[in-house]
Scaffold this motif. Structure first.
Motif, short mmCIF file in Angstrom:
data_model
loop_
_atom_site.label_atom_id
_atom_site.label_comp_id
_atom_site.label_asym_id
_atom_site.label_seq_id
_atom_site.Cartn_x
_atom_site.Cartn_y
_atom_site.Cartn_z
N THR A 116 0.86 -1.18 0.00
CA THR A 116 0.00 0.00 0.00
C THR A 116 0.89 1.23 0.00
O THR A 116 2.08 1.16 0.30
N TYR A 117 0.28 2.36 -0.35
CA TYR A 117 1.05 3.59 -0.52
C TYR A 117 0.33 4.78 0.10
O TYR A 117 -0.90 4.86 0.06
N SER A 118 1.12 5.70 0.64
CA SER A 118 0.66 7.07 0.89
C SER A 118 1.51 7.95 -0.02
O SER A 118 2.65 8.30 0.32
N ARG A 119 0.99 8.23 -1.20
CA ARG A 119 1.69 9.15 -2.11
C ARG A 119 1.25 10.56 -1.73
O ARG A 119 0.28 11.09 -2.26
N VAL A 120 1.97 11.12 -0.77
CA VAL A 120 1.49 12.38 -0.19
C VAL A 120 1.50 13.51 -1.20
O VAL A 120 0.72 14.46 -1.07
N TYR A 121 2.34 13.43 -2.23
CA TYR A 121 2.36 14.46 -3.26
C TYR A 121 1.07 14.46 -4.08
O TYR A 121 0.76 15.43 -4.78
N GLU A 122 0.31 13.34 -4.01
CA GLU A 122 -0.98 13.27 -4.67
C GLU A 122 -2.14 13.49 -3.70
O GLU A 122 -3.30 13.37 -4.08
N GLY A 123 -1.80 13.81 -2.45
CA GLY A 123 -2.83 14.06 -1.45
C GLY A 123 -3.29 12.85 -0.68
O GLY A 123 -4.26 12.93 0.09
N ASP A 124 -2.61 11.70 -0.82
CA ASP A 124 -2.99 10.51 -0.07
C ASP A 124 -2.77 10.73 1.43
O ASP A 124 -1.79 11.35 1.85
N ALA A 125 -3.66 10.17 2.21
CA ALA A 125 -3.54 10.26 3.67
C ALA A 125 -2.53 9.24 4.19
O ALA A 125 -2.28 8.20 3.57
N LEU A 126 -1.94 9.56 5.33
CA LEU A 126 -1.12 8.59 6.05
C LEU A 126 -2.02 7.59 6.76
O LEU A 126 -3.17 7.91 7.09
N PRO A 127 -1.53 6.37 7.03
CA PRO A 127 -2.35 5.41 7.78
C PRO A 127 -2.72 5.95 9.16
O PRO A 127 -1.88 6.55 9.84
N GLN A 128 -3.94 5.73 9.54
CA GLN A 128 -4.37 6.13 10.88
C GLN A 128 -3.98 5.10 11.93
O GLN A 128 -3.89 5.40 13.11
N SER A 129 -3.75 3.87 11.47
CA SER A 129 -3.38 2.78 12.37
C SER A 129 -2.18 2.04 11.78
O SER A 129 -2.01 2.00 10.55
N VAL A 130 -1.39 1.44 12.65
CA VAL A 130 -0.26 0.62 12.17
C VAL A 130 -0.66 -0.83 11.99
O VAL A 130 0.17 -1.66 11.61
N ASP A 131 -1.93 -1.14 12.23
CA ASP A 131 -2.37 -2.53 12.16
C ASP A 131 -2.35 -3.08 10.74
O ASP A 131 -2.33 -4.30 10.55
N GLY A 132 -2.36 -2.21 9.74
CA GLY A 132 -2.46 -2.67 8.36
C GLY A 132 -1.15 -3.00 7.68
O GLY A 132 -1.14 -3.39 6.52
N PHE A 133 -0.03 -2.83 8.37
CA PHE A 133 1.25 -3.14 7.73
C PHE A 133 2.21 -3.78 8.73
O PHE A 133 2.08 -3.60 9.95
N ASP A 134 3.16 -4.51 8.17
CA ASP A 134 4.23 -5.12 8.96
C ASP A 134 5.52 -4.32 8.84
O ASP A 134 6.32 -4.28 9.78
N LEU A 135 5.73 -3.71 7.67
CA LEU A 135 6.92 -2.92 7.40
C LEU A 135 6.49 -1.56 6.87
O LEU A 135 5.72 -1.48 5.90
N LEU A 136 6.99 -0.50 7.49
CA LEU A 136 6.78 0.86 7.03
C LEU A 136 8.06 1.34 6.38
O LEU A 136 9.13 1.30 6.99
N VAL A 137 7.97 1.80 5.13
CA VAL A 137 9.13 2.33 4.41
C VAL A 137 8.83 3.79 4.08
O VAL A 137 7.89 4.09 3.35
N VAL A 138 9.65 4.69 4.63
CA VAL A 138 9.46 6.13 4.43
C VAL A 138 10.55 6.61 3.48
O VAL A 138 11.75 6.54 3.79
N MET A 139 10.14 7.09 2.32
CA MET A 139 11.08 7.43 1.27
C MET A 139 11.69 8.82 1.47
O MET A 139 11.38 9.53 2.42
N GLY A 140 12.58 9.17 0.53
CA GLY A 140 13.25 10.45 0.57
C GLY A 140 12.45 11.55 -0.09
O GLY A 140 11.30 11.37 -0.49
#
Length: 240
Positions: A29-53
């Protein structure tokens, strides 16, 4: 296994991180914040969080860049860490991890753009997740800053131009100032977004120009990254 990417700009693409996740059949799944996507409200939906540059830094305000909310991202990272998720940050992402854990980012001694060696520290050579890296590994770079260090963090790798290339914050949380995700496709995106900047950076010790950037091979460092990520997820799945 599910991987969530926070992507700040189209030209700071997940590259080899995304390839690794797809090759292993993980949910993505993605939060493409440059397109206005929201960040996850919960960490329950992922096992690995990757925060890009990105071209931002942790002090960039929403007034300066409306689609980048450093405080919200630091809150997400902190919740992921406290929720025992695996977290990897790249460049800006690594700096946000440090800040989320109470360590201020700093400017790197040198600007680095291109492919240059990193050297593992003694602690890095002892760390099993990096056993395939060797003592020295050529990797990608595109940065001006570096992550802060917490009292419990460990520097895994350094370079001649930057003393904090890879930082372990815990066995599940890592900051990569270097860009081991680069592929030729991603490099071309970065070049297209940075043509004016690159033209002004002649004469820097650790800055390659477009022709050299395109001539680099990024395959070996991608494979080394895959090995690290596999070992990270093995640690994540191990019984507590």
């Amino acid at each position: 296994m599910n991987v969530h990417f926070v992507v700040h700009e189209a030209f700071e693409a997940p590259g080899a991180y995304e390839t690794w996740a797809k090759d292993r059949g993980y949910g993505i799944t993605y939060s493409r914040v440059y397109e206005g996507d929201a960040l996850p409200q919960s960490v329950d939906g992922f096992d690995l969080l990757v925060v890009m540059g990105g071209p931002q830094d942790p002090s960039t305000t929403t007034e300066q860049c409306p689609h980048f909310d450093a405080e919200a991202e630091k809150s997400l990272i902190a919740r992921a860490v406290s929720g025992n998720r695996a977290v990897v940050g790249i460049c800006l992402g690594s700096q946000l991890i440090g800040e989320a854990l109470g360590a201020r980012f700093e400017h790197s001694p040198e600007k680095e753009i291109g492919k240059f060696p990193i050297t593992l520290t003694e602690a890095g050579r002892r760390n099993a997740k990096f056993s395939d890296f060797g003592d020295v590994l050529d990797v990608g770079h595109w940065h001006n800053d570096m992550p802060g260090l917490t009292p419990s963090s460990t520097v895994i790798a350094t370079s001649e131009g930057c003393p904090r290339q890879i930082v372990e914050y815990s066995p599940l949380v890592y900051g990569f100032q270097c860009h081991m995700e680069l592929t030729l496709e991603v490099v071309n995106l970065l070049i297209a977004a940075s043509e004016e900047e690159l033209a002004k950076l002649t004469g820097y010790r650790f800055v390659q120009q477009p022709e050299a950037l395109r001539a680099n091979s990024y395959d070996e460092m991608n494979r080394k990254l895959f090995g690290f990520l596999d070992k990270l997820m093995t640690t994540y799945k191990a019984p507590a």
